[in-house]
Design a protein around this motif. Structure first.
Motif, short mmCIF file in Angstrom:
data_model
loop_
_atom_site.label_atom_id
_atom_site.label_comp_id
_atom_site.label_asym_id
_atom_site.label_seq_id
_atom_site.Cartn_x
_atom_site.Cartn_y
_atom_site.Cartn_z
N ILE A 160 45.51 50.35 41.21
CA ILE A 160 45.39 51.76 41.56
C ILE A 160 44.91 52.52 40.33
N GLY A 161 43.90 53.34 40.51
CA GLY A 161 43.41 54.15 39.39
C GLY A 161 42.05 54.73 39.70
N ARG A 162 41.65 55.72 38.92
CA ARG A 162 40.32 56.28 39.08
C ARG A 162 39.27 55.21 38.82
N LEU A 163 38.23 55.24 39.60
CA LEU A 163 37.18 54.23 39.49
C LEU A 163 36.21 54.66 38.41
N THR A 164 36.58 54.34 37.16
CA THR A 164 35.77 54.72 36.00
C THR A 164 35.57 53.50 35.11
N LYS A 165 34.64 53.63 34.17
CA LYS A 165 34.37 52.51 33.26
C LYS A 165 35.58 52.18 32.40
N ASP A 166 36.35 53.20 32.01
CA ASP A 166 37.53 52.95 31.17
C ASP A 166 38.61 52.17 31.90
N LYS A 167 38.67 52.30 33.23
CA LYS A 167 39.68 51.56 34.00
C LYS A 167 39.27 50.11 34.24
N GLN A 168 37.97 49.82 34.06
CA GLN A 168 37.45 48.45 34.08
C GLN A 168 37.76 47.67 35.37
N GLN A 169 37.66 48.34 36.51
CA GLN A 169 37.84 47.60 37.76
C GLN A 169 36.73 46.56 37.96
N LEU A 170 35.56 46.79 37.36
CA LEU A 170 34.49 45.80 37.47
C LEU A 170 34.90 44.49 36.81
N GLU A 171 35.59 44.57 35.67
CA GLU A 171 36.08 43.36 35.01
C GLU A 171 37.10 42.65 35.89
N LEU A 172 37.92 43.43 36.59
CA LEU A 172 38.89 42.82 37.51
C LEU A 172 38.16 42.08 38.63
N LEU A 173 37.08 42.68 39.13
CA LEU A 173 36.30 42.01 40.17
C LEU A 173 35.63 40.74 39.63
N MET A 174 35.20 40.76 38.38
CA MET A 174 34.62 39.56 37.78
C MET A 174 35.64 38.44 37.70
N SER A 181 52.29 42.25 45.92
CA SER A 181 53.15 41.28 45.24
C SER A 181 52.82 41.15 43.76
N ILE A 182 51.64 41.64 43.36
CA ILE A 182 51.22 41.65 41.95
C ILE A 182 50.44 42.94 41.71
N PHE A 183 50.68 43.57 40.56
CA PHE A 183 49.88 44.73 40.17
C PHE A 183 49.00 44.33 39.00
N ALA A 184 47.68 44.45 39.18
CA ALA A 184 46.71 44.03 38.16
C ALA A 184 46.05 45.25 37.53
N PHE A 185 46.25 45.42 36.23
CA PHE A 185 45.78 46.59 35.49
C PHE A 185 44.76 46.13 34.46
N THR A 186 43.63 46.83 34.35
CA THR A 186 42.56 46.34 33.47
C THR A 186 41.98 47.42 32.57
#
Length: 364
Positions: free
Chosen positions: A192-206, A264-269
């Motif tokens: 959960i978080g704003r979809l920004t470069k600093d939150k790095q959701q793209l890295e999570l997708l990788m 069941s898991i929270f993934a923060f990047t």
């Protein structure tokens, strides 16, 4: 009764700053008269106590995140346009305390009258190491003028104090208290978080793409909740890598507790993080967390190897390894879940509120 004025661009986003402000002002309204001034519509995504007055300057700040020059120009124009409106409203309220949550809003208050800086409390929400040059320039001007700087992380508090600034360590309030611990066998990973470069959701997708390509994800699914300028880029990556069956991106919901209970898991990047409010919220439901050990908030919340994992920043290979450990080891998830739940529910909101009351009492 003392009057507290909170000045922020908007309360409409479903972000961590807005959550922190709603939590604080709802409690403050029991002892103080609270006003919130925003630049856009007088609305809050998070519920506010009806005793809180939310006022609008009717001058919304719109920034083009893809063009730095345009962003700076619009910011300066907005400050100029709102100056007289802000001055009029602040003078009418005549606050005893002014609370801001970013350097620009703090500068706007100081531009009204120098005396307002004597009652100004600047609340830090981003990592000290994550600000750009413009924000750092503004901070050098404004922060020494403030009465106090509230900092929610131990590292940043230390760094500000070393600069001789009036920093005080005050963690954020826990949002969810005494929740029922969630079931952690749903095979859902949550971000959960704003979809920004600093939150790095793209890295999570990788990382997730690598897990899927290695056929290691099984029945697990990844859910990303948020809005932001990176959404189209994330959706393109999902489409190009055929991840649509295992990844979902959805908008924020006011029923965020339902979302947490499904995970069941929270993934923060995040690359930088002031406090990581959403980590504490996840742990309130007993959700094991994995996060990059970014500057500087996650290390104040996650105890590595006890209630979650802290991974060296940008070490995607190790992040993948530890995420798979959590996915494949139910006993490990259960142990981390119990520890997370205990830590979150022992979070001392009363001590945090006492720190705020001590600051307010010292302002006479």
């Amino acid at each position: 009764m003392k009057k507290i004025l909170v000045y922020i661009d908007s309360m409409s986003p479903a972000g961590g700053i807005e959550r922190v402000i709603s939590n604080l002002t709802n409690v403050w309204s029991n002892k103080y008269k609270v006003f919130i001034i925003v630049k856009d519509r007088p609305y809050s995504f998070y519920e506010l106590d009806p005793r809180i007055s939310i006022l609008s300057l009717d001058s919304p700040l719109r920034l083009n995140m893809d063009n730095q020059f345009s962003r700076i120009f619009n910011l300066i124009r907005n400050i100029s346009f709102t100056h007289n409106k802000l001055k009029k409203n602040v003078k009418k309220i005549d606050p005893d305390i002014i609370y801001t949550a970013n350097p620009v809003n703090s500068l706007e208050i100081c531009l009204l009258e120098r005396n307002y800086s004597k009652i100004l409390i600047i609340s830090e929400h981003g990592s000290k190491l994550g600000y750009n040059r413009i924000y750092n320039f503004i901070k050098k001007i404004v922060y020494p003028m403030a009465f106090k700087i509230s900092v929610p992380t131990t590292l940043d508090t230390k760094l500000y104090k070393e600069e001789g600034l009036p920093a005080v360590f005050i963690p954020h309030l826990s949002t969810f208290r005494n929740q029922e611990k969630t079931v952690i066998d749903n095979k859902n990973i949550l971000n959960i978080g704003r979809l920004t470069k600093d939150k790095q959701q793209l890295e999570l997708l990788m990382i997730w793409n690598s897990i899927v390509k290695d056929s290691q994800q099984g029945d697990w699914k990844l859910r990303i909740v948020g809005r932001g300028e990176e959404k189209d880029r994330l959706l393109t990556y999902i489409k190009d890598n055929n991840l649509s069956n295992t990844v979902e991106i959805s908008d924020p919901s006011k029923n965020v507790d339902v979302i947490f209970k499904s995970a069941s898991i929270f993934a923060f990047t995040s690359r930088f993080e002031g406090f990581g409010m959403v980590l504490l919220e996840a742990m309130s439901f007993g959700i094991p967390c994995i996060s990059f050990d970014c500057p500087s908030g996650p290390r104040d919340i996650i105890d590595d190897g006890i209630n979650g994992y802290l991974i060296e920043d940008r070490n995607l290979k190790k992040y993948k390894k530890k995420l798979l450990e959590l996915m494949n080891n139910c006993e490990l998830r259960d142990r981390f879940s119990n520890e997370s739940f205990m830590k979150a529910n022992s979070w001392n909101n009363n001590e945090i509120l006492k720190k705020w009351d001590d600051i307010f009492t010292s302002l006479r």
